[in-house]
Design an enzyme around this catalytic site. Structure first.
Site, PDB file in Angstrom:
ATOM      1  N   CYS A 153      -1.892   8.946   2.819  1.00 29.77           N
ATOM      2  CA  CYS A 153      -1.803   8.652   1.391  1.00 29.77           C
ATOM      3  C   CYS A 153      -3.092   8.999   0.651  1.00 29.77           C
ATOM      4  O   CYS A 153      -3.092   9.087  -0.579  1.00 29.77           O
ATOM      5  CB  CYS A 153      -1.445   7.179   1.186  1.00 29.77           C
ATOM      6  SG  CYS A 153      -2.491   6.050   2.114  1.00 29.77           S
ATOM      7  N   GLU A 160       0.889  -1.166   0.000  1.00 27.15           N
ATOM      8  CA  GLU A 160       0.000   0.000   0.000  1.00 27.15           C
ATOM      9  C   GLU A 160       0.916   1.202   0.000  1.00 27.15           C
ATOM     10  O   GLU A 160       1.533   1.529   1.014  1.00 27.15           O
ATOM     11  CB  GLU A 160      -0.920  -0.047   1.226  1.00 27.15           C
ATOM     12  CG  GLU A 160      -2.131   0.877   1.104  1.00 27.15           C
ATOM     13  CD  GLU A 160      -1.809   2.297   1.529  1.00 27.15           C
ATOM     14  OE1 GLU A 160      -1.537   3.134   0.623  1.00 27.15           O
ATOM     15  OE2 GLU A 160      -1.818   2.589   2.726  1.00 27.15           O
TER      16      GLU A 160
END
Length: 492
Positions: free
Chosen positions: A294, A260
């Protein structure tokens, strides 16, 4: 150990962050210090793992894998449920640790611990559903007279490498799901949040997790690289930058990976949107954790007919955010992870202004604290548009045609998550289809996540999906059993 770690967070001195290797807490290794970005003094002392400690931890994990796998799913679920209760009980203490180590406001840290409790509870529930299938082998002539079944078996040794921006909850996802699957897990803590990571591991051990199920090592990228390269490791879950993710993949070789990685998330505000609502949501989710997420709102594309209105309302909303001491419960925006990070975003803001963009708000810093920044109409190739800012900055850009705005979003090398404000169903479906992202949030910004819903990206944002159910799939292997000459389907 949990109480010792928590008590150290209430004292005036540096917090405790021992490693946990071969079933024992250890302070051996190379002494390293973490300076808190807001207090600007040492807040944690920890020992970076030596080569010998890495080797011993890997060997112990390999020996311990069967012990953990033999623990029944019901037993693992019960431990995870206890961990959820402990996370709720120690919410404020661990939130304080996060504030000290990272400058993350208490209100954000408390919210993160609420999610930790939820994540452990969801992991417990998913543990109780791990099973397999009876396969339809008799549907083809060659399978007649046979029975075939599968079950999901533990992968063995897992490695969890966690980032600094959500050190408690992202560790809960990785370690919780790995234990749910029946694995033993090596945890490599982020050097920016060693005490917080220690607290979560200690919490799980307090909940009843067997010492064979987890080991915690501190250190930098060199420690992570050695762990990634270990042959004994079967699966690696990593959250971090795209560049570091590529290095993890190179060091890992032929291992199962869940990566990720980064993003420069976009949110689109259409002509029919409720501008006041959209601006308020973007203000709250563009600067939480100082934008160090993010999926933090970084690029907002607004229909030109509503652009000036949106910028004005956004500016007013952001101006109400309280900036300052992360230990103050009223603070909305604390410091960034360090002064270098804040300096970088300040520099990128100045670059955008030099290219013709308008700095509507902020653009300055006090040490590691970047004042919430809004940049209007930057160039399409500005660094704050193209790269991941990972800071307290939001760029607002106008668009005339939604298709062109989607194309602008898709030009990014990242594709994690996007937001969309509209009431038109056809627009929602088209955007869901055409945006090159792993997830779309409608009438919300990019920065929204439910911990039991699949989460992950495409392109340089990585691969694999983080949610307990999907991670358990990644942390297990399918084992097949074929019974020849025995059939539950009939023999003719």
């Amino acid at each position: 150990m949990l109480q010792e770690v928590l008590e150290s967070a209430r004292s005036d001195g540096p917090m405790a962050a021992p490693a946990f290797i071969e079933g024992q807490w250890s302070r051996d290794g190379t002494l390293t210090e973490r300076t808190g970005p807001h207090l600007r003094k040492v807040v944690t002392r920890f020992a970076s793992a030596t080569d010998d400690q890495v080797a011993r931890a890997v060997e112990y994990a390999a020996r311990s894998a069967k012990t953990v796998a033999d623990l029944a799913p019901a037993s693992r679920a019960t431990i995870l449920e206890r961990a959820a209760e402990l996370a709720a009980a120690h919410r404020d203490d661990i939130a304080r640790m996060i504030a000290l180590e990272l400058g993350k406001p208490l209100k954000d840290g408390r919210g993160e611990l609420d999610r930790v409790a939820d994540t452990f509870a969801v992991c417990a529930g998913e543990t109780r559903h791990i099973g397999g299938d009876v396969l339809p082998v008799a549907g083809w002539a060659r399978g007649t007279g046979n029975t075939a079944m599968t079950y999901r078996a533990p992968a063995g040794v897992a490695l969890a490498i966690t980032p600094f921006n959500a050190p408690a909850n992202l560790l809960a996802h990785k370690l919780g799901a790995s234990f749910a699957a029946g694995n033993t897990t090596l945890v490599k803590a982020p050097p920016q949040a060693p005490a917080t990571t220690t607290a979560i591991v200690a919490l799980l051990l307090e909940a009843g997790m067997p010492p064979e199920a987890v080991q915690l090592l501190h250190g930098g990228g060199d420690v992570g690289a050695k762990l990634c390269a270990a042959d004994e490791v079967a699966v690696i879950s990593f959250t971090g930058s795209a560049e570091t993710g590529a290095a993890v993949a190179r060091a890992a070789g032929a291992k199962r990976l869940v990566l990720e990685l980064g993003g420069n998330a976009a949110t689109l505000v259409c002509e029919d949107a409720d501008v006041a609502h959209a601006a308020k949501i973007c203000a709250r989710t563009g600067y939480s954790n100082s934008g160090q997420s993010c999926i933090s709102v970084q690029r907002i594309y607004v229909h030109r007919s509503r652009f000036d209105e949106f910028v004005d309302v956004l500016r007013a909303e952001v101006a109400t955010l309280k900036v300052g001491d992360p230990l103050d419960p009223a603070t909305d925006v604390g410091s960034m992870v360090d002064e270098d990070a804040a300096t970088r975003v300040e520099k990128w803001t100045a670059e955008a202004a030099a290219q013709g963009a308008r700095v509507v708000l902020g653009g300055t810093r006090d040490g590691a604290t970047l004042h919430p920044t809004i940049v209007a109409d930057p160039a399409a190739d500005a660094t704050i548009v193209v790269q991941e800012v990972f800071g307290a900055l939001v760029a607002v850009l106008p668009f005339d045609d939604l298709g062109e705005a989607i194309e602008a979003c898709n030009r990014s090398r990242f594709g994690l998550q996007a937001g969309l404000f509209t009431h038109d169903v056809r627009t929602i479906i088209n955007a869901w289809r055409d945006l090159q992202v792993g997830g779309l949030v409608v009438n919300g910004s990019s920065n929204y996540r439910l911990d039991h819903v699949p989460f992950g990206g495409v392109k340089d944002s990585g691969f694999g999906r983080e949610s307990p159910a999907h991670m358990i799939d990644d942390y297990t292997v399918v084992k097949t059993l074929i019974l020849r000459g025995m059939s539950v389907w009939g023999d003719r």
